[in-house]
Scaffold this active site. Structure first.
Site, PDB file in Angstrom:
ATOM      1  N   ASP A 129      -5.476  -7.875   4.232  1.00  0.00           N
ATOM      2  CA  ASP A 129      -6.484  -6.984   3.447  1.00  0.00           C
ATOM      3  C   ASP A 129      -7.675  -9.212   3.361  1.00  0.00           C
ATOM      4  OD1 ASP A 129      -8.621  -5.294   2.369  1.00  0.00           O
ATOM      5  OD2 ASP A 129      -7.679  -5.451   0.907  1.00  0.00           O
TER       6      ASP A 129
ATOM      7  N   ASP B 228     -10.801 -10.463   5.100  1.00  0.00           N
ATOM      8  CA  ASP B 228     -12.346 -10.799   4.447  1.00  0.00           C
ATOM      9  C   ASP B 228     -12.702 -12.382   4.347  1.00  0.00           C
ATOM     10  OD1 ASP B 228     -12.983  -7.708   3.770  1.00  0.00           O
ATOM     11  OD2 ASP B 228     -13.906  -8.751   1.689  1.00  0.00           O
TER      12      ASP B 228
ATOM     13  N   TYR C   4       1.177  -1.685  -0.140  1.00  0.00           N
ATOM     14  CA  TYR C   4       0.028   0.076   0.030  1.00  0.00           C
ATOM     15  C   TYR C   4       0.638   1.403   0.260  1.00  0.00           C
ATOM     16  CZ  TYR C   4      -4.602  -2.160   0.812  1.00  0.00           C
ATOM     17  OH  TYR C   4      -5.668  -3.507   0.756  1.00  0.00           O
TER      18      TYR C   4
ATOM     19  N   ASP D 201      -0.643 -18.634  -0.599  1.00  0.00           N
ATOM     20  CA  ASP D 201      -1.879 -18.663  -1.400  1.00  0.00           C
ATOM     21  C   ASP D 201      -2.406 -20.543  -0.085  1.00  0.00           C
ATOM     22  OD1 ASP D 201       1.516 -19.575  -1.437  1.00  0.00           O
ATOM     23  OD2 ASP D 201       0.554 -20.183  -4.040  1.00  0.00           O
TER      24      ASP D 201
ATOM     25  N   LYS E 111       5.083 -14.299   1.018  1.00  0.00           N
ATOM     26  CA  LYS E 111       5.236 -15.294  -0.768  1.00  0.00           C
ATOM     27  C   LYS E 111       6.927 -15.220  -0.985  1.00  0.00           C
ATOM     28  CE  LYS E 111       3.397 -16.514  -4.130  1.00  0.00           C
ATOM     29  NZ  LYS E 111       3.067 -18.253  -4.221  1.00  0.00           N
TER      30      LYS E 111
HETATM   31  C1  IPM Z   1     -10.620  -2.738   4.421  1.00  0.00           C
HETATM   32  C2  IPM Z   1     -10.594  -1.990   3.246  1.00  0.00           C
HETATM   33  C3  IPM Z   1      -9.037  -1.105   3.038  1.00  0.00           C
HETATM   34  C4  IPM Z   1      -7.803  -1.609   2.845  1.00  0.00           C
HETATM   35  C5  IPM Z   1      -9.288   0.088   1.923  1.00  0.00           C
HETATM   36  C6  IPM Z   1     -10.980   0.420   1.364  1.00  0.00           C
HETATM   37  C7  IPM Z   1      -7.968   0.739   1.034  1.00  0.00           C
HETATM   38  O1  IPM Z   1     -10.937  -3.252   2.158  1.00  0.00           O
HETATM   39  O2  IPM Z   1     -10.546  -2.210   5.360  1.00  0.00           O
HETATM   40  O3  IPM Z   1     -10.038  -3.990   4.546  1.00  0.00           O
HETATM   41  O4  IPM Z   1      -7.399  -1.956   1.785  1.00  0.00           O
HETATM   42  O5  IPM Z   1      -7.489  -1.496   3.811  1.00  0.00           O
HETATM   43 MN    MN Z   2     -10.781  -4.686   3.014  1.00  0.00          MN
END
Ligand code: IPM
Ligand code: MN
Ligand code: NAD
Length: 351
Positions: A243, A247, A136, A219, A186
């Protein structure tokens, strides 16, 4: 104790969950003799559409004066994401040096995982994500736009200090939990930054001889989080990998609507920020049906960071009790049909 909290509801369901949850956090604090004083900031996409910027030029500096920040979510379907996020949330994380992102993943009693055979109590791990550099980093550029030979360069940046900070936070957590840390990189393909990262992990591991360290390539880690999530305790990984994996961590524990997060400034030079892992969810925004529990649990992390364990525990126990009650109201993502407010009202009654 009294604390000053900056509140940035942001966009979409971010505004809905924050306004619903704020009174509940107050109440939890009140019951434990803690007082919160909120200052709301209407920064976000609406401001961008009206005034051309997501927040004032001195916005980040304004936040420095607060004890902590509560954020809803940022993102608008009609504005490019790199404009909204780089105009508000990402600069806060970076400029307030919130280097460590802590994201727990817990499958609660009464919540169904999409993974076959898993039930409440089976999944309980926490991902430590590097939060201000790595993939990032704002390093790169675009050239020759409009030509066939147009190019874009996007560099990842790994510093020893930044890596050490998040790795140390992960080892500390592991030593207080099950003494099991998984380092996710990785380094088979990315031989510079990721190899430095692995070296840092090996160095710091020597300070924590009781913590078992496992190494996984990202992976394989994605696969194993689905195949054997019960075996994970603490994971540590880079910004982008974190990130993606958080999720995944959220959904195997039932829903994005339950996943909290903390963006931590570990040396106390600036406030930390607490927010749900989910985004502004334009697909359900405006309907009053967003799950507020990720924000409630982010509030619990906020209290914990302030050193206020009692309201944190009270909020967590209340959420746990509600989830375990088959007759309690639930939002759509948890298989129910209740709205955001009904879920919070029920929590208030149980608090
Ligand atoms: C998160 C989000 C952010 C990230 C995005 C919106 C930039 O996906 O907080 O997980 O990637 O950090
Ligand atoms: Mn995210
Ligand atoms: P998202 O997390 O907003 O939504 C993904 C899916 O999960 C959607 O189907 C949504 O309806 C569902 N969902 C998310 N939160 C929920 C909740 N509390 N209750 C019920 N369902 C929920 O991710 P996205 O769709 O990829 O992104 C939407 C926007 O949010 C984009 O602009 C993105 O950049 C932004 N975003 C912001 C943040 C942040 O501010 N921290 C985080 C992630 C995404």
């Amino acid at each position: 104790m009294a604390y000053n909290i900056a509140v940035i509801p942001g966009d979409g369901i971010g505004t809905e969950v924050v306004s619903a949850v704020r009174p509940l956090l107050d109440e939890a604090a009140d019951r434990e003799g803690v007082s919160l004083s909120y200052t709301g900031f209407d920064w976000g996409s609406q401001r961008y559409l009206e005034e051309g910027s997501m927040m004032p030029a001195d916005g980040v500096d304004t936040l420095r004066g607060y004890d902590a920040i509560l954020l809803g979510a940022v993102g608008h379907p009609e504005i490019p994401d790199h404009v909204t996020l780089r105009g508000l949330m990402l600069p806060i994380r970076k400029r307030l040096d919130q280097r460590v992102c802590e994201r727990p993943s817990v499958l609660y009693e009464g919540v169904e995982s999409p993974l076959r055979g898993y039930e409440g109590g089976d999944i309980d791990f926490v991902i430590f994500r590097e939060n201000t550099e790595g993939e990032y980093a704002d390093v790169g550029g675009r050239e020759h736009q409009g030509f066939d030979h147009e190019l874009a360069v996007q560099s990842a940046v790994f510093t020893r200090e930044g890596t050490e900070t998040v790795v140390r936070a992960a080892f500390e957590a592991a030593s207080e939990r099950e003494e099991n840390l998984t380092n996710v990189t990785k380094s088979n393909a990315q031989a510079y930054g990721m190899v430095l990262w692995d070296e840092v992990v090996a160095d710091i591991a020597e300070e924590y001889p009781d913590v078992t360290v496992e190494r996984l390539l990202v992976d394989a880690a994605a696969m194993d989080l689905v195949r054997r999530p019960e075996e994970f305790d603490v994971l540590v990984t880079s910004n982008l990998f974190g990130d993606v994996l958080t999720d995944l961590g959220a959904i195997i524990a039932g829903t994005m609507g339950l996943a909290p997060s903390a963006n931590l400034n570990v040396d106390g030079t600036a406030p930390s920020m607490f927010e749900p892992v989910h985004g502004s969810a334009p697909d359900i925004a405006g309907e009053g049906i967003a799950n507020p529990l990720a924000t409630v649990l982010s509030g619990a992390m906020l209290f914990e960071h302030l050193g206020e364990a009692a309201p944190a525990a009270r909020l967590r126990e209340t959420v746990q009790e509600q989830l375990a009650d088959p007759n309690a109201p639930r939002t759509l993502d948890l298989g129910g049909n209740a709205g955001t407010e009904a879920v919070v009202t029920d929590l208030e009654a149980r608090l």
